[in-house]
Write an enzyme that holds these catalytic residues in place. Structure first.
Site, PDB file in Angstrom:
ATOM      1  N   PHE A  94     -85.557 -16.110   6.987  1.00 54.73           N
ATOM      2  CA  PHE A  94     -85.154 -14.738   7.324  1.00 54.73           C
ATOM      3  C   PHE A  94     -83.951 -14.315   6.495  1.00 54.73           C
ATOM      4  CE2 PHE A  94     -83.429 -17.748  10.436  1.00 54.73           C
ATOM      5  CZ  PHE A  94     -82.066 -17.506  10.365  1.00 54.73           C
ATOM      6  N   TYR A 141     -72.571 -23.908   3.248  1.00 54.59           N
ATOM      7  CA  TYR A 141     -72.219 -23.367   4.561  1.00 54.59           C
ATOM      8  C   TYR A 141     -71.545 -24.352   5.507  1.00 54.59           C
ATOM      9  CZ  TYR A 141     -74.776 -19.313   3.012  1.00 54.59           C
ATOM     10  OH  TYR A 141     -75.174 -18.204   2.304  1.00 54.59           O
TER      11      TYR A 141
END
Length: 414
Positions: A414, A124
């Site tokens: 999450f 990322y």
């Protein structure tokens, strides 16, 4: 044929769930009950799929989140989750296309940052994300810890530990969590749905194992912390216990609560080992033990990744311990937040605005995510070649501005 990236229709959601499970190497079977349960809590307008001749070959979802910043502030985040690309379609730019679409929408909505938990470290950074918090997990050998075996784990500060149940945790937990977020940067918000899943309600990702729950009440009766844990049932041939208590969730908003909960866990009969679960790297657990060496490090790894979308809003959302001003040259190849900014900060307030002044420090947008939450040193980033010092001494001044006494803590995946 061209692979189409677009939002997922309700009728396509079961296929999207199967593609998600395939990407995460889980059995690619999803029940009607699971589909209905997930669909009730998903915003399809923020759920993307890549379609190749009608088959979903990549998944991507985002949702609204609040993230605590230094000094008790918070910003709205575009929380990114459930990102997969099927093994047949890797290296075709599908993640880049989904990420670009989502970040563009987030910028237009006015989200200050995007957040995610990275399954793999190298992925990322190229999208402007930087690791803003880290976690540590310890294994405590209770027999070596040096705690008095005659004590019952009862707090010595006038407070008390009470066993309780999941229903009470759903009631008292959100307030304790909010109080911790007021003193710890990097805490991500929990929805009602999150609290339900953490306490056994709804369709679970993995087979559910019922948890023990305990709360710490101060002398006033106010709940200042809680813990959820599981325990195994292992005995050796000599009928001696070999049991481990594993922390599933421990949130404490005062030092007294934190101390009392850790001592309680280490005092439970038949428990030889306590696994701490994910904690901030500066968690006091080892030093709460008479022998800190009894706490063996199991994991030290990156946790919350942040991609800054609005430099001004993020830097103005936090507090600063000293008075100083710096001009920051923020480089963003994707064009969401790049530019030169003047930051003027003091304990009394902060202002940040675009400027044409000569820069003191220059860095990629990914580095701002690590600096703004207080977990990284501008001096160290200079030594790594990730920050460029354009004015002598600016990195050391940046350290004084950005660093915090407590490292950010992001306990939730999450």
């Amino acid at each position: 044929m061209t692979v189409d990236v677009r939002t997922v229709a309700e009728s396509e959601f079961p296929d999207w769930q199967r593609a998600l499970r395939t990407g995460f190497l889980r059995p690619p079977v999803v029940s009607d009950e699971e589909v209905a349960d997930r669909l009730a809590h998903v915003d399809l307008a923020r759920t993307l799929g890549a379609f190749d001749r009608g088959r979903i070959v990549a998944t991507f979802r985002s949702f609204r989140q609040e993230v605590s910043t230094v000094g008790g502030g918070s910003v709205t985040a575009d929380a990114i989750s459930q990102v997969t690309v099927s093994p047949t379609h890797r290296r075709r730019g599908l993640l880049s296309r989904m990420m670009a679409a989502d970040l563009s929408d987030a910028k237009e909505r006015g989200d200050a940052v995007a957040t995610l938990i990275a399954a793999e470290y190298p992925i990322y950074g190229r999208f402007g994300f930087g690791a803003a918090s880290w976690i540590t997990e310890w294994s405590v050998d209770v027999r070596r810890a040096g705690l008095d075996p005659r004590r019952s784990g009862r707090p010595e500060d006038g407070g008390r530990i009470d066993l309780t149940d999941a229903e009470e945790i759903r009631k008292v937990g959100p307030e304790v969590h909010a109080r911790l977020a007021a003193v710890r940067a990097g805490m991500t918000s929990r929805s009602t749905r999150d609290w339900e899943l953490r306490t056994g309600l709804g369709v679970q990702e993995e087979p559910w194992r019922e948890r023990f729950h305990a709360v710490y009440r101060a002398e006033s009766g106010e709940v200042e912390g809680y813990v959820a844990y599981t325990a195994d049932d292992k005995w050796d041939d000599a009928k001696q216990p070999l049991n481990t208590a594993t922390v599933r969730d421990l949130i404490a908003c005062t030092p007294a609560a934190e101390r009392a909960l850790w001592h309680f866990l280490c005092s439970i009969d038949w428990i030889n080992t306590v696994r701490s679960g994910y904690r901030a790297p500066d968690d006091p657990l080892p030093l709460l033990l008479p022998d800190p060496r009894a706490a063996r490090t199991l994991t030290y790894a990156d946790m919350l990744w942040v991609r800054v979308l609005d430099v001004v809003r993020l830097l103005e959302s936090r507090t600063y311990p000293v008075t100083d001003g710096l001009v920051l040259d923020v480089r963003d190849r994707d064009g969401f937040a790049g530019g030169r900014y003047r930051l003027d900060a003091s304990p009394d307030g902060v202002s940040c605005a675009r400027t044409d002044e000569t820069a003191d420090l220059a860095f990629d947008i990914a580095e701002l995510g690590t600096l703004a939450f207080g977990d990284e040193s501008a001096v160290r980033l200079c030594r790594l070649g990730r920050v460029e010092e354009l004015t002598a001494g600016a990195a050391a001044r940046g350290d004084l501005l950005f660093r915090t006494p407590l490292r950010p803590f992001s306990p939730d995946i999450f």
